[in-house]
Design a protein around this motif. Structure first.
Motif, PDB file in Angstrom:
ATOM      1  N   SER A 257      24.796   7.892  43.356  1.00  0.00           N
ATOM      2  CA  SER A 257      25.233   6.642  43.478  1.00  0.00           C
ATOM      3  C   SER A 257      26.077   6.125  42.395  1.00  0.00           C
ATOM      4  O   SER A 257      25.727   6.147  41.221  1.00  0.00           O
ATOM      5  CB  SER A 257      23.913   5.823  43.477  1.00  0.00           C
ATOM      6  OG  SER A 257      24.290   4.493  43.369  1.00  0.00           O
ATOM      7  N   THR A 295      34.797  11.428  47.414  1.00  0.00           N
ATOM      8  CA  THR A 295      34.360  11.014  48.714  1.00  0.00           C
ATOM      9  C   THR A 295      35.826  11.147  49.479  1.00  0.00           C
ATOM     10  O   THR A 295      35.431  11.604  50.927  1.00  0.00           O
ATOM     11  CB  THR A 295      34.047   9.635  48.798  1.00  0.00           C
ATOM     12  OG1 THR A 295      32.882   9.324  47.926  1.00  0.00           O
ATOM     13  CG2 THR A 295      33.472   8.934  50.231  1.00  0.00           C
ATOM     14  N   ALA A 334      30.528   2.120  49.803  1.00  0.00           N
ATOM     15  CA  ALA A 334      29.835   1.706  49.028  1.00  0.00           C
ATOM     16  C   ALA A 334      29.466   2.726  47.847  1.00  0.00           C
ATOM     17  O   ALA A 334      29.383   4.003  48.359  1.00  0.00           O
ATOM     18  CB  ALA A 334      28.552   0.655  49.447  1.00  0.00           C
ATOM     19  N   GLY A 335      29.191   2.340  46.657  1.00  0.00           N
ATOM     20  CA  GLY A 335      28.822   3.275  45.825  1.00  0.00           C
ATOM     21  C   GLY A 335      27.343   3.831  45.662  1.00  0.00           C
ATOM     22  O   GLY A 335      26.602   3.929  44.900  1.00  0.00           O
ATOM     23  N   PRO A 337      24.280   6.487  47.811  1.00  0.00           N
ATOM     24  CA  PRO A 337      24.043   7.760  48.769  1.00  0.00           C
ATOM     25  C   PRO A 337      24.287   7.572  50.197  1.00  0.00           C
ATOM     26  O   PRO A 337      23.997   6.639  50.860  1.00  0.00           O
ATOM     27  CB  PRO A 337      22.407   7.856  48.481  1.00  0.00           C
ATOM     28  CG  PRO A 337      22.183   7.369  47.289  1.00  0.00           C
ATOM     29  CD  PRO A 337      23.047   6.018  47.193  1.00  0.00           C
ATOM     30  N   SER A 338      25.288   8.728  50.169  1.00  0.00           N
ATOM     31  CA  SER A 338      25.566   8.858  52.200  1.00  0.00           C
ATOM     32  C   SER A 338      26.717   7.851  52.612  1.00  0.00           C
ATOM     33  O   SER A 338      26.935   7.840  53.663  1.00  0.00           O
ATOM     34  CB  SER A 338      24.376   8.535  52.861  1.00  0.00           C
ATOM     35  OG  SER A 338      23.731  10.048  52.725  1.00  0.00           O
ATOM     36  N   ALA A 339      27.056   7.065  51.718  1.00  0.00           N
ATOM     37  CA  ALA A 339      28.159   5.954  52.311  1.00  0.00           C
ATOM     38  C   ALA A 339      29.251   6.503  52.852  1.00  0.00           C
ATOM     39  O   ALA A 339      30.048   6.194  53.934  1.00  0.00           O
ATOM     40  CB  ALA A 339      28.520   4.887  51.124  1.00  0.00           C
ATOM     41  N   GLY A 340      29.629   7.754  52.243  1.00  0.00           N
ATOM     42  CA  GLY A 340      30.922   8.458  52.904  1.00  0.00           C
ATOM     43  C   GLY A 340      30.693   8.867  54.242  1.00  0.00           C
ATOM     44  O   GLY A 340      31.513   9.126  55.031  1.00  0.00           O
ATOM     45  N   ASP A 369      27.099  15.144  48.637  1.00  0.00           N
ATOM     46  CA  ASP A 369      26.829  13.720  47.956  1.00  0.00           C
ATOM     47  C   ASP A 369      27.074  13.886  46.329  1.00  0.00           C
ATOM     48  O   ASP A 369      27.659  13.101  45.963  1.00  0.00           O
ATOM     49  CB  ASP A 369      25.917  12.943  48.629  1.00  0.00           C
ATOM     50  CG  ASP A 369      26.196  11.650  48.410  1.00  0.00           C
ATOM     51  OD1 ASP A 369      27.186  11.189  47.796  1.00  0.00           O
ATOM     52  OD2 ASP A 369      25.519  10.673  48.978  1.00  0.00           O
ATOM     53  N   ARG A 372      30.240  15.103  44.862  1.00  0.00           N
ATOM     54  CA  ARG A 372      31.252  14.218  45.222  1.00  0.00           C
ATOM     55  C   ARG A 372      31.057  12.666  44.301  1.00  0.00           C
ATOM     56  O   ARG A 372      32.163  12.230  43.905  1.00  0.00           O
ATOM     57  CB  ARG A 372      31.878  13.785  46.778  1.00  0.00           C
ATOM     58  CG  ARG A 372      30.706  12.963  47.529  1.00  0.00           C
ATOM     59  CD  ARG A 372      31.042  12.897  48.750  1.00  0.00           C
ATOM     60  NE  ARG A 372      30.057  11.878  49.661  1.00  0.00           N
ATOM     61  CZ  ARG A 372      29.054  12.220  50.632  1.00  0.00           C
ATOM     62  NH1 ARG A 372      29.221  13.615  50.994  1.00  0.00           N
ATOM     63  NH2 ARG A 372      28.521  11.384  51.289  1.00  0.00           N
ATOM     64  N   THR A 373      29.737  12.437  44.248  1.00  0.00           N
ATOM     65  CA  THR A 373      29.663  11.273  43.306  1.00  0.00           C
ATOM     66  C   THR A 373      29.870  11.440  41.951  1.00  0.00           C
ATOM     67  O   THR A 373      30.628  10.545  41.325  1.00  0.00           O
ATOM     68  CB  THR A 373      28.116  10.831  43.553  1.00  0.00           C
ATOM     69  OG1 THR A 373      28.063  10.708  44.866  1.00  0.00           O
ATOM     70  CG2 THR A 373      28.006   9.500  42.833  1.00  0.00           C
ATOM     71  N   ASN A 376      33.374  11.192  41.812  1.00  0.00           N
ATOM     72  CA  ASN A 376      34.006   9.862  41.756  1.00  0.00           C
ATOM     73  C   ASN A 376      33.890   9.148  40.539  1.00  0.00           C
ATOM     74  O   ASN A 376      34.609   8.434  40.055  1.00  0.00           O
ATOM     75  CB  ASN A 376      32.908   9.149  42.996  1.00  0.00           C
ATOM     76  CG  ASN A 376      33.151   9.462  44.236  1.00  0.00           C
ATOM     77  OD1 ASN A 376      34.173   9.985  44.612  1.00  0.00           O
ATOM     78  ND2 ASN A 376      32.261   9.064  45.169  1.00  0.00           N
TER      79      ASN A 376
HETATM   80  N1  ASP Z   1      27.394   8.611  47.094  1.00  0.00           N
HETATM   81  C1  ASP Z   1      28.997   8.141  46.661  1.00  0.00           C
HETATM   82  C2  ASP Z   1      28.956   7.252  45.745  1.00  0.00           C
HETATM   83  O1  ASP Z   1      28.182   6.598  45.319  1.00  0.00           O
HETATM   84  C3  ASP Z   1      29.581   7.638  48.048  1.00  0.00           C
HETATM   85  C4  ASP Z   1      29.736   8.802  49.200  1.00  0.00           C
HETATM   86  O2  ASP Z   1      30.587   9.595  49.075  1.00  0.00           O
HETATM   87  O3  ASP Z   1      28.788   8.424  49.901  1.00  0.00           O
HETATM   88  O4  ASP Z   1      29.933   7.452  44.762  1.00  0.00           O
END
Ligand code: ASP
Length: 405
Positions: A257, A295, A334-335, A337-340, A369, A372-373, A376
């Motif tokens: 997140s 993401t 959104a920032g 989990p699993s938003a992407g 996730d 990638r987070t 991010n």
């Molecule tokens: N979990 C990622 C984040 O908080 C968003 C995502 O790709 O699901 O940056």
């Protein structure tokens, strides 16, 4: 026994958690509340921290034109690096072709629908700022805080009490973050152990090539592209900076997140990397919500992977459309989990790919996730550090790699 640094303890927590989860499997699921508690503690400070930090950052900039320039730079920077990440993803998935020859075994796809672009844009302006605070809606909170900060610079003496209030609140939240981070090694240990225990080995083998494609793309972006940007434009030393940000990166990895990590990212970049609050507050808070290089890269790879599995040939124009929609979908995610995974519906819809394809990749989403987070948060940090360099807002000259300026 030598005293270990906090970031070393956090990394040990991750490694130990991995082995404990792997060895003991389901029997360690009782550790889950410890990890969740750690995430809750971090979330607890996000809203007051964003408000205090953005208001102070903007008030300290003191000049609306300067703020406008910073805003323009930030958005331009974020859009171009996200676009770059998507292109890397598209190249990787076309080269590696992970979806060719995969058998279809579909799990249920997520039911939640992502908001449309116009809804997202309209949502930036809060009809009721307190409602935004209660719901933890980041963009409207940031918008309102920026406005307060700007107004504070225009009312002279009358601004004083509020400025000292937010300055003090900011310092309190930073200190609290520091305390909560003392618990991070235990939190990330529990989070890791549970994730590893819950993720079965079979699914990983089935989707190994797809995962490798996403991971290699993320590694290229994180280890090559972003450090080059930091070195060339930000005149910074990527190794030193990664070290400075290591607690934030480890927190991102274990919590999946960006938002929950934000307090740690802010603390690390200001205290360790010497980036001024005038830049970090604005660039990082915005980044945690809209800048998601990892993401975006993942969405592009996943969409084209799904097309490959279904044997659908995408034209060049469709792949170009994926560049645009994956960038937008990442901005809209959104920032958390699993938003992407949810905003991927936007990408699939645009190029007419079957939404059920999402079910195919859900099983391994958590692992991707985490990585990638991390990318991010690394992208936000490099962005803040690079933009700060162009604004002369880095207070510490790094020992190596930084030129004398
Ligand atoms: N979990 C990622 C984040 O908080 C968003 C995502 O790709 O699901 O940056």
């Amino acid at each position: 026994m030598p005293k270990l640094s906090l970031s070393t303890k956090i990394f040990l927590g991750i490694i130990l958690g991995f082995f404990v989860g792997f060895i003991f499997g389901d029997s360690i699921l009782f550790l889950d509340p410890i990890g969740q508690l750690f995430i809750k503690l971090l979330k607890m400070i996000i809203v007051p921290l964003i408000i205090a930090s953005v208001i102070m950052g903007v008030a300290e900039i003191g000049d609306v034109r300067k703020l406008g320039r910073l805003g323009g730079k930030t958005v331009l920077y974020y859009l171009s690096t996200t676009g770059l990440a998507v292109v890397i993803g598209i190249i990787m998935v076309n080269v590696m072709q992970p979806g060719v020859g995969v058998n279809l075994t579909l799990e249920k796809s997520p039911e939640a629908a992502p908001p449309s672009l116009i809804d997202t844009l309209m949502g930036i302006v809060p009809a009721n700022p307190f409602e935004a605070v209660v719901n933890m809606d980041m963009l409207p909170i940031i918008f309102f805080s920026i406005l307060i900060g700007v107004v504070l610079t225009t009312i002279g003496k009358k601004a004083k009490p509020l400025v000292s209030f937010f300055d003090s609140l900011n310092a309190v939240m930073m200190k609290l973050t520091h305390w909560i981070m003392e618990l991070a090694p235990y939190g990330v240990f529990a989070l890791m152990a549970v994730i590893v225990a819950e993720t079965g080995g079979d699914v990983i083998i089935d989707l190994a090539k797809y995962m490798a494609t996403v991971l290699i793309g993320l590694l290229i972006h994180g280890f090559v592209i972003l450090p080059l940007i930091l070195k060339i434009i930000g005149k910074g030393n990527p190794f030193q900076f990664a070290k400075d940000m290591s607690s934030a990166l480890a927190t991102a990895f274990s919590t999946s997140s960006s938002s929950a990590t934000l307090p740690v990212t802010m603390e690390s970049i200001e205290k360790n990397a010497g980036v001024d609050n005038t830049v970090s507050s604005f660039v990082l808070t915005l980044g945690a919500t809209i800048n998601m290089d990892g993401t975006a890269l993942y969405e592009a790879v996943a969409a084209i992977f799904i097309a490959q599995v279904y044997g659908i040939d995408l034209t060049f124009a469709q792949q170009l459309l994926i560049i645009v929609t994956a960038t937008l979908a990442a901005i809209g995610a959104a920032g958390i989990p699993s938003a992407g995974l949810i905003t991927m519906i936007i990408v699939l819809n645009q190029v007419n790919l079957p939404l059920e394809g999402i079910g195919l990749i859900t099983a391994v989403d958590r692992i991707l996730d985490m990585v990638r987070t991390t990318v991010n948060v690394w992208g936000d940090s490099v962005g803040a550090r690079t933009i700060a360099a162009t604004e002369n807002a880095v207070n510490r000259v790094e020992s190596a790699g930084a030129g004398k300026s």
